[in-house]
Design a protein around this motif. Structure first.
Motif, PDB file in Angstrom:
ATOM      1  N   VAL A 124      19.206  51.270  22.628  1.00 13.54           N
ATOM      2  CA  VAL A 124      18.698  52.171  21.586  1.00 13.54           C
ATOM      3  C   VAL A 124      19.886  52.558  20.724  1.00 13.54           C
ATOM      4  N   GLY A 125      19.822  52.198  19.448  1.00 19.82           N
ATOM      5  CA  GLY A 125      20.944  52.492  18.568  1.00 19.82           C
ATOM      6  C   GLY A 125      20.521  52.782  17.149  1.00 19.82           C
ATOM      7  N   LEU A 126      21.474  53.246  16.376  1.00 23.06           N
ATOM      8  CA  LEU A 126      21.236  53.585  14.982  1.00 23.06           C
ATOM      9  C   LEU A 126      21.090  52.337  14.111  1.00 23.06           C
ATOM     10  N   ALA A 127      21.872  51.310  14.426  1.00 26.94           N
ATOM     11  CA  ALA A 127      21.851  50.081  13.629  1.00 26.94           C
ATOM     12  C   ALA A 127      20.521  49.359  13.794  1.00 26.94           C
ATOM     13  N   ASP A 128      20.106  48.683  12.745  1.00 27.61           N
ATOM     14  CA  ASP A 128      18.841  47.953  12.741  1.00 27.61           C
ATOM     15  C   ASP A 128      18.950  46.698  13.608  1.00 27.61           C
ATOM     16  N   PRO A 129      18.229  46.629  14.729  1.00 28.78           N
ATOM     17  CA  PRO A 129      18.308  45.451  15.586  1.00 28.78           C
ATOM     18  C   PRO A 129      17.626  44.225  14.974  1.00 28.78           C
ATOM     19  N   GLY A 130      16.953  44.407  13.858  1.00 29.92           N
ATOM     20  CA  GLY A 130      16.366  43.269  13.155  1.00 29.92           C
ATOM     21  C   GLY A 130      17.404  42.427  12.448  1.00 29.92           C
ATOM     22  N   GLU A 131      18.604  42.970  12.274  1.00 30.63           N
ATOM     23  CA  GLU A 131      19.701  42.238  11.637  1.00 30.63           C
ATOM     24  C   GLU A 131      20.406  41.383  12.691  1.00 30.63           C
TER      25      GLU A 131
END
Length: 178
Positions: free
Chosen positions: A78-85
């Motif tokens: 779980v993180g702030l960065a978009d895991p779609g990238e």
């Protein structure tokens, strides 16, 4: 189904995901500090918050884990960065490899969730880390910043929450298929 959801959460987003996944699957959810071992015939789901190149509590949890025949491991970050990238997922996997044994890493099924941030409740250390990151991003020419870099700068100092409980459905499906 016999299994357990273990989570590492500092500010609550990962805990909220773990509680919702518990509701969806019927598995109990506990903080990583309470995890001691996995019962036979079980599935372990680990949800961990991403912080500066690591997943909160993952290394300690993986130290006491050895999977037996028929046991499964799911790890969700779980993180702030978009895991779609793709580059974000690649960075996350590098971090996971550092915190897990090669055997557990090869057996795990990975998922990545988007969290949030509230600068008002950050610890002084995390606040300083975010300030340094934003300072570094501001020194980059605007044309060299990624969309994610720009979004981080635009939301700096604010509260943003990208929590999406519908993103738990594939994880719940994977848990329940076993």
């Amino acid at each position: 189904m016999d299994g357990l959801i273990v989570y590492g959460s500092k500010y609550g987003t990962t805990r909220r995901y773990a509680e919702e996944l518990s509701r969806l699957t019927g598995l109990s959810a506990i903080p990583c500090g309470e995890f001691h071992r996995l019962a036979e015939g079980s599935i372990l789901v680990y949800l961990g918050a991403l912080y500066a190149g690591g997943v909160l509590g993952l290394k300690q949890t993986m130290k006491v884990l050895s999977l037996r025949e028929g046991q499964r491991l799911i790890v969700a970050t779980v993180g702030l960065a978009d895991p779609g990238e793709p580059q974000n997922r690649a960075h996350i996997l590098v971090s996971l490899k550092r915190q897990m044994s090669p055997e557990l890493f090869s057996q795990a099924i990975f998922f990545h969730l988007r969290g949030g941030i509230d600068y008002a409740v950050l610890s002084p250390r995390h606040r300083a880390m975010m300030a340094a990151m934003c300072f570094s991003l501001r020194s980059k020419p605007a044309r060299q910043r990624s969309g994610e870099d720009q979004a981080l700068l635009e939301t700096y100092g604010k509260q943003v929450d990208f929590t999406d409980f519908s993103a738990l459905v594939p994880i719940a499906d994977e848990i329940l298929r076993g």
